[in-house]
Design a protein around this motif. Structure first.
Motif, short mmCIF file in Angstrom:
data_model
loop_
_atom_site.label_atom_id
_atom_site.label_comp_id
_atom_site.label_asym_id
_atom_site.label_seq_id
_atom_site.Cartn_x
_atom_site.Cartn_y
_atom_site.Cartn_z
N SER A 1 -27.59 8.91 58.43
CA SER A 1 -27.39 8.86 56.99
C SER A 1 -25.91 8.72 56.65
N PHE A 2 -25.64 8.30 55.44
CA PHE A 2 -24.27 8.16 54.98
C PHE A 2 -23.55 9.51 55.10
N GLN A 3 -24.21 10.58 54.68
CA GLN A 3 -23.59 11.91 54.75
C GLN A 3 -23.29 12.30 56.19
N ALA A 4 -24.14 11.92 57.12
CA ALA A 4 -23.89 12.23 58.54
C ALA A 4 -22.64 11.51 59.02
N TYR A 5 -22.45 10.26 58.59
CA TYR A 5 -21.23 9.54 58.93
C TYR A 5 -20.01 10.30 58.40
N ILE A 6 -20.06 10.68 57.14
CA ILE A 6 -18.93 11.39 56.51
C ILE A 6 -18.66 12.71 57.23
N ASP A 7 -19.72 13.44 57.56
CA ASP A 7 -19.55 14.72 58.27
C ASP A 7 -18.90 14.51 59.63
N ASN A 8 -19.34 13.48 60.36
CA ASN A 8 -18.77 13.20 61.68
C ASN A 8 -17.30 12.78 61.58
N ILE A 9 -16.98 12.01 60.56
CA ILE A 9 -15.59 11.59 60.35
C ILE A 9 -14.72 12.79 60.07
N GLN A 10 -15.21 13.69 59.21
CA GLN A 10 -14.43 14.87 58.87
C GLN A 10 -14.23 15.77 60.08
N LYS A 11 -15.27 15.87 60.90
CA LYS A 11 -15.17 16.67 62.11
C LYS A 11 -14.13 16.08 63.08
N LYS A 12 -14.14 14.76 63.21
CA LYS A 12 -13.24 14.09 64.15
C LYS A 12 -11.79 14.07 63.67
N THR A 13 -11.59 13.82 62.37
CA THR A 13 -10.23 13.61 61.85
C THR A 13 -9.66 14.80 61.09
N GLY A 14 -10.55 15.69 60.64
CA GLY A 14 -10.11 16.80 59.79
C GLY A 14 -9.84 16.36 58.36
N LYS A 15 -10.28 15.14 58.02
CA LYS A 15 -10.01 14.60 56.68
C LYS A 15 -11.31 14.32 55.93
N SER A 16 -11.28 14.64 54.65
CA SER A 16 -12.42 14.40 53.77
C SER A 16 -12.29 13.01 53.14
N PRO A 17 -13.34 12.53 52.48
CA PRO A 17 -13.21 11.27 51.76
C PRO A 17 -12.07 11.30 50.73
N ASP A 18 -11.86 12.43 50.08
CA ASP A 18 -10.75 12.54 49.12
C ASP A 18 -9.40 12.40 49.83
N ASP A 19 -9.29 12.96 51.03
CA ASP A 19 -8.05 12.81 51.81
C ASP A 19 -7.80 11.33 52.12
N PHE A 20 -8.85 10.62 52.53
CA PHE A 20 -8.70 9.19 52.83
C PHE A 20 -8.36 8.41 51.56
N LYS A 21 -8.91 8.81 50.42
CA LYS A 21 -8.58 8.16 49.16
C LYS A 21 -7.09 8.33 48.86
N ASN A 22 -6.58 9.53 49.04
CA ASN A 22 -5.15 9.78 48.80
C ASN A 22 -4.29 8.96 49.76
N LEU A 23 -4.67 8.91 51.02
CA LEU A 23 -3.92 8.13 52.00
C LEU A 23 -3.95 6.64 51.66
N ALA A 24 -5.10 6.15 51.22
CA ALA A 24 -5.23 4.74 50.84
C ALA A 24 -4.34 4.44 49.63
N GLU A 25 -4.25 5.38 48.70
CA GLU A 25 -3.37 5.19 47.54
C GLU A 25 -1.91 5.15 47.99
N GLU A 26 -1.53 6.05 48.90
CA GLU A 26 -0.16 6.06 49.42
C GLU A 26 0.20 4.74 50.10
N LYS A 27 -0.77 4.14 50.79
CA LYS A 27 -0.53 2.89 51.50
C LYS A 27 -0.59 1.68 50.55
N GLY A 28 -0.99 1.89 49.32
CA GLY A 28 -1.10 0.79 48.37
C GLY A 28 -2.41 0.03 48.47
#
Length: 70
Positions: A2-29
């Protein structure tokens, strides 16, 4: 997987939430005023290189940046 399982696995691997990735994407332009300014390939290449995500997991983050939650 499921989509949520992907997100959970990503957070487990990277320590980052979707909001963290959103902030990083904004920083990168990659994201301005909530809108993506680049194509999916640039996002997935960045996530694969910097966070060692596989293509499916990188696409899940791309989807979350586009506002998809399921």
């Amino acid at each position: 997987m499921s989509f949520q399982a992907y997100i959970d696995n990503i957070q487990k691997k990277t320590g980052k939430s979707p909001d963290d990735f959103k902030n990083l994407a904004e920083e990168k332009g990659f994201l301005k005023n909530g809108e993506l300014t680049v194509k999916a390939t640039q996002i997935t290449d960045w996530l694969k290189e910097e966070f060692e995500l596989g293509h499916g997991h990188a696409m899940a983050i791309y989807a979350s940046l586009k506002g998809k939650t399921e």
